[in-house]
Design a protein around this motif. Structure first.
Motif, PDB file in Angstrom:
ATOM      1  N   ALA A 111      30.780 -24.457 -64.896  1.00 60.58           N
ATOM      2  CA  ALA A 111      31.061 -25.025 -63.576  1.00 60.58           C
ATOM      3  C   ALA A 111      30.027 -24.525 -62.567  1.00 60.58           C
ATOM      4  O   ALA A 111      29.498 -23.414 -62.694  1.00 60.58           O
ATOM      5  CB  ALA A 111      32.465 -24.648 -63.117  1.00 60.58           C
TER       6      ALA A 111
ATOM      7  N   PRO B 120      30.047 -23.291 -59.449  1.00 60.07           N
ATOM      8  CA  PRO B 120      30.160 -21.974 -58.796  1.00 60.07           C
ATOM      9  C   PRO B 120      29.845 -20.815 -59.733  1.00 60.07           C
ATOM     10  O   PRO B 120      29.263 -19.809 -59.315  1.00 60.07           O
ATOM     11  CB  PRO B 120      31.624 -21.933 -58.332  1.00 60.07           C
ATOM     12  CG  PRO B 120      32.028 -23.368 -58.221  1.00 60.07           C
ATOM     13  CD  PRO B 120      31.306 -24.060 -59.337  1.00 60.07           C
ATOM     14  N   VAL B 121      30.240 -20.950 -60.997  1.00 58.52           N
ATOM     15  CA  VAL B 121      29.997 -19.871 -61.965  1.00 58.52           C
ATOM     16  C   VAL B 121      28.504 -19.742 -62.254  1.00 58.52           C
ATOM     17  O   VAL B 121      27.942 -18.634 -62.261  1.00 58.52           O
ATOM     18  CB  VAL B 121      30.781 -20.135 -63.261  1.00 58.52           C
ATOM     19  CG1 VAL B 121      30.501 -19.030 -64.289  1.00 58.52           C
ATOM     20  CG2 VAL B 121      32.275 -20.221 -62.978  1.00 58.52           C
TER      21      VAL B 121
ATOM     22  N   GLY C 154      37.286 -26.058 -56.578  1.00 56.64           N
ATOM     23  CA  GLY C 154      37.075 -27.481 -56.764  1.00 56.64           C
ATOM     24  C   GLY C 154      38.289 -28.123 -57.407  1.00 56.64           C
ATOM     25  O   GLY C 154      38.899 -27.543 -58.307  1.00 56.64           O
TER      26      GLY C 154
ATOM     27  N   ASN D 299      35.880 -20.623 -57.468  1.00 61.45           N
ATOM     28  CA  ASN D 299      35.827 -22.068 -57.693  1.00 61.45           C
ATOM     29  C   ASN D 299      37.105 -22.702 -57.155  1.00 61.45           C
ATOM     30  O   ASN D 299      38.179 -22.581 -57.744  1.00 61.45           O
ATOM     31  CB  ASN D 299      35.671 -22.372 -59.186  1.00 61.45           C
ATOM     32  CG  ASN D 299      35.420 -23.858 -59.445  1.00 61.45           C
ATOM     33  OD1 ASN D 299      35.601 -24.698 -58.575  1.00 61.45           O
ATOM     34  ND2 ASN D 299      35.009 -24.171 -60.660  1.00 61.45           N
TER      35      ASN D 299
ATOM     36  N   ALA E  22      34.596 -23.733 -68.533  1.00 61.71           N
ATOM     37  CA  ALA E  22      34.717 -23.059 -67.234  1.00 61.71           C
ATOM     38  C   ALA E  22      33.436 -22.332 -66.844  1.00 61.71           C
ATOM     39  O   ALA E  22      33.042 -22.308 -65.674  1.00 61.71           O
ATOM     40  CB  ALA E  22      35.890 -22.081 -67.268  1.00 61.71           C
TER      41      ALA E  22
ATOM     42  N   GLU F  99      26.712 -18.346 -59.132  1.00 60.96           N
ATOM     43  CA  GLU F  99      26.915 -16.904 -58.994  1.00 60.96           C
ATOM     44  C   GLU F  99      26.014 -16.135 -59.952  1.00 60.96           C
ATOM     45  O   GLU F  99      25.386 -15.139 -59.574  1.00 60.96           O
ATOM     46  CB  GLU F  99      28.377 -16.551 -59.256  1.00 60.96           C
ATOM     47  CG  GLU F  99      28.665 -15.062 -59.164  1.00 60.96           C
ATOM     48  CD  GLU F  99      30.092 -14.703 -59.506  1.00 60.96           C
ATOM     49  OE1 GLU F  99      30.290 -13.830 -60.375  1.00 60.96           O
ATOM     50  OE2 GLU F  99      31.010 -15.287 -58.888  1.00 60.96           O
TER      51      GLU F  99
ATOM     52  N   GLY G 144      33.432 -21.976 -53.419  1.00 60.58           N
ATOM     53  CA  GLY G 144      32.930 -23.331 -53.631  1.00 60.58           C
ATOM     54  C   GLY G 144      34.088 -24.293 -53.518  1.00 60.58           C
ATOM     55  O   GLY G 144      34.961 -24.335 -54.398  1.00 60.58           O
TER      56      GLY G 144
ATOM     57  N   MET H 278      32.278 -29.916 -58.072  1.00 69.83           N
ATOM     58  CA  MET H 278      32.362 -28.470 -57.895  1.00 69.83           C
ATOM     59  C   MET H 278      33.219 -27.846 -58.989  1.00 69.83           C
ATOM     60  O   MET H 278      32.901 -26.765 -59.509  1.00 69.83           O
ATOM     61  CB  MET H 278      32.946 -28.131 -56.519  1.00 69.83           C
ATOM     62  CG  MET H 278      32.963 -26.647 -56.168  1.00 69.83           C
ATOM     63  SD  MET H 278      31.311 -25.952 -55.911  1.00 69.83           S
ATOM     64  CE  MET H 278      30.865 -26.730 -54.339  1.00 69.83           C
ATOM     65  N   ALA H 279      34.294 -28.526 -59.363  1.00 70.23           N
ATOM     66  CA  ALA H 279      35.249 -27.968 -60.323  1.00 70.23           C
ATOM     67  C   ALA H 279      34.660 -27.815 -61.715  1.00 70.23           C
ATOM     68  O   ALA H 279      35.051 -26.925 -62.477  1.00 70.23           O
ATOM     69  CB  ALA H 279      36.499 -28.853 -60.383  1.00 70.23           C
ATOM     70  N   GLY H 280      33.709 -28.704 -62.073  1.00 71.96           N
ATOM     71  CA  GLY H 280      33.140 -28.660 -63.410  1.00 71.96           C
ATOM     72  C   GLY H 280      33.849 -29.602 -64.360  1.00 71.96           C
ATOM     73  O   GLY H 280      34.241 -29.220 -65.470  1.00 71.96           O
TER      74      GLY H 280
END
Length: 214
Positions: free
Chosen positions: A49, A51-52, A71, A69, A46, A55, A33, A39-41
Motif C-alpha cells: 500500500a 503509505p507503507v 485509506g 494508512n 498490505a 514510509e 495517509g 491510498m488503501a492499496g
C-alpha cells in the motif's frame, strides 16, 4: 533543605528535563495517509500500500516517520468528511489528503467535491494538523466542461488554505497498463513504487515544513 541536598534535587530535575526533551525529539513524525482505494492499496498486499511503501522510502533516506494508512476503498469526499475526525487521531502532525477520484467517477458535481475538501482542510487547520493535498484529474469520459470545473479544485484550495500541493497522485502511472491492475484504474505494486518515487521530493519538503513549524 540542606544545600547539598538542594543541589542534588535540582540537578536531578535538570537531568529529567533533558531526558524528556531528548525523548520528545526522538519521537517519529506521525503522518496519516487519508484517502480512497488508491491510498488503501486496493487488491494489493498490505505491505505494498502507498503509505507503507512511502514510509519505507522516507526511512531509507533517514527520516524518522510513521505513516498510518487511513485509506478506504470507494470513499468519496463526503465519506471522507464524515469520518475525518475519528480517522485522524490526536497527535497527528500531518495528513496526506487524497480524495476526489470517486467523486469524478460518479459524476458528483465538482462544486460539492470542492465544498467537502474545503471543509476537511478547514477542520484539519483548526486541529493544528498540516496538510499535503493530493490532486486528481477528471476521467476523459466526463467531458471537457466537467474536467475544467473539477481539475482546478486542488490548486484553488491549496492556495486558499496555505496547504502543500502535489498536483496529480497517479502521475506516471495513469497511461501505462503495465503499472496498473487489470481494471485499468488502480496501480499494481510496481505502479505504487513509481508513485512513491515521484512524490518523494514533495513529501520531504512537506516534512521539512513541519520541522519549521513552532
Amino acid at each position: 533543605m540542606p544545600f547539598k541536598a538542594a543541589v542534588g534535587f535540582f540537578a536531578a530535575l535538570a537531568i529529567t528535563a533533558l531526558l524528556s526533551a531528548g525523548a520528545a525529539r526522538a519521537a517519529p513524525v506521525r503522518l496519516v495517509g487519508f484517502g480512497d482505494s488508491l491510498m488503501a492499496g486496493y487488491q494489493l498486499p498490505a505491505n505494498d500500500a502507498f503509505p507503507v511503501r512511502l514510509e519505507a522510502a522516507l526511512r531509507e533516506k533517514g527520516h524518522d516517520v510513521e505513516i498510518a494508512n487511513a485509506g478506504v476503498s470507494g470513499d468519496t469526499t463526503s465519506g471522507g468528511l464524515a469520518r475525518l475526525d475519528w480517522s485522524i487521531p490526536d497527535g497527528t502532525q500531518g495528513v496526506i489528503l487524497e480524495l476526489g477520484a470517486n467523486d469524478a467517477l460518479r459524476g458528483i458535481p465538482p462544486a460539492e467535491t470542492e465544498k467537502n475538501l474545503d471543509a476537511m482542510l478547514a477542520r484539519l487547520k483548526e486541529r493544528g494538523i498540516a496538510v499535503l493535498l493530493v490532486g486528481m484529474l477528471a476521467p476523459p469520459n466526463m467531458g471537457p466542461d466537467y474536467a475544467e470545473r473539477f481539475n482546478g479544485i486542488y490548486a484553488r484550495l491549496a492556495g486558499k488554505h496555505g496547504a502543500a500541493l502535489y498536483p496529480f497522485f497517479l502521475d506516471g502511472v495513469v497511461t501505462k497498463a503495465e503499472l496498473q491492475l487489470e481494471d485499468g484504474m488502480h496501480p499494481n505494486a510496481e505502479g505504487v513504487a513509481v508513485m512513491v518515487r515521484a512524490m518523494l521530493p514533495a513529501v520531504e519538503a512537506f516534512l521539512a515544513s513541519l520541522e519549521d513549524t513552532p
